[in-house]
Design a protein around this motif. Sequence first.
Motif, PDB file in Angstrom:
ATOM      1  N   LEU A   9     -30.901  27.780  18.746  1.00 40.58           N
ATOM      2  CA  LEU A   9     -30.571  26.461  19.272  1.00 40.58           C
ATOM      3  C   LEU A   9     -31.862  25.703  19.522  1.00 40.58           C
ATOM      4  CD1 LEU A   9     -28.412  24.496  20.371  1.00 40.58           C
ATOM      5  CD2 LEU A   9     -28.799  25.539  22.618  1.00 40.58           C
ATOM      6  N   GLU A  11     -33.513  22.081  20.953  1.00 38.91           N
ATOM      7  CA  GLU A  11     -33.338  20.835  21.692  1.00 38.91           C
ATOM      8  C   GLU A  11     -34.567  19.984  21.425  1.00 38.91           C
ATOM      9  OE1 GLU A  11     -32.388  19.171  26.157  1.00 38.91           O
ATOM     10  OE2 GLU A  11     -33.219  21.177  25.939  1.00 38.91           O
ATOM     11  N   LYS A  17     -35.146  14.957  15.802  1.00 32.25           N
ATOM     12  CA  LYS A  17     -33.920  15.492  15.214  1.00 32.25           C
ATOM     13  C   LYS A  17     -33.601  14.771  13.912  1.00 32.25           C
ATOM     14  CE  LYS A  17     -29.033  16.076  15.878  1.00 32.25           C
ATOM     15  NZ  LYS A  17     -28.325  14.954  15.307  1.00 32.25           N
ATOM     16  N   THR A  39     -29.269  15.511  20.483  1.00 35.42           N
ATOM     17  CA  THR A  39     -30.522  16.194  20.816  1.00 35.42           C
ATOM     18  C   THR A  39     -30.507  17.696  20.526  1.00 35.42           C
ATOM     19  OG1 THR A  39     -29.825  16.499  23.114  1.00 35.42           O
ATOM     20  CG2 THR A  39     -31.143  14.526  22.623  1.00 35.42           C
ATOM     21  N   HIS A  40     -29.443  18.209  19.921  1.00 32.43           N
ATOM     22  CA  HIS A  40     -29.340  19.654  19.688  1.00 32.43           C
ATOM     23  C   HIS A  40     -28.957  19.971  18.242  1.00 32.43           C
ATOM     24  CE1 HIS A  40     -28.857  19.429  24.069  1.00 32.43           C
ATOM     25  NE2 HIS A  40     -29.477  20.587  24.058  1.00 32.43           N
TER      26      HIS A  40
END
Length: 73
Positions: A9, A11, A17, A39-40
Amino acid sequence: MVKAVRGVLIECEPAIKSILVHIDSTHHHEFIIEDLDETHLFVKEAMLHILKQKLEERLKETYRPEEPLEDSD
């Protein structure tokens, strides 16, 4: 048969991104498993190192140190 993929994961800022998603799309979606929200990202663990390298290369291409201002005599 279900195939499991090991992932990580991530962030990050939305701008970073966006760059990561673009890198993934230009490499036949080899890196991102799932785009979760603004944001992920969930990326393939085995490809993380390569993705980081490509991001660093892209940031070096776009980074421009501030140029000194010319005197306006």
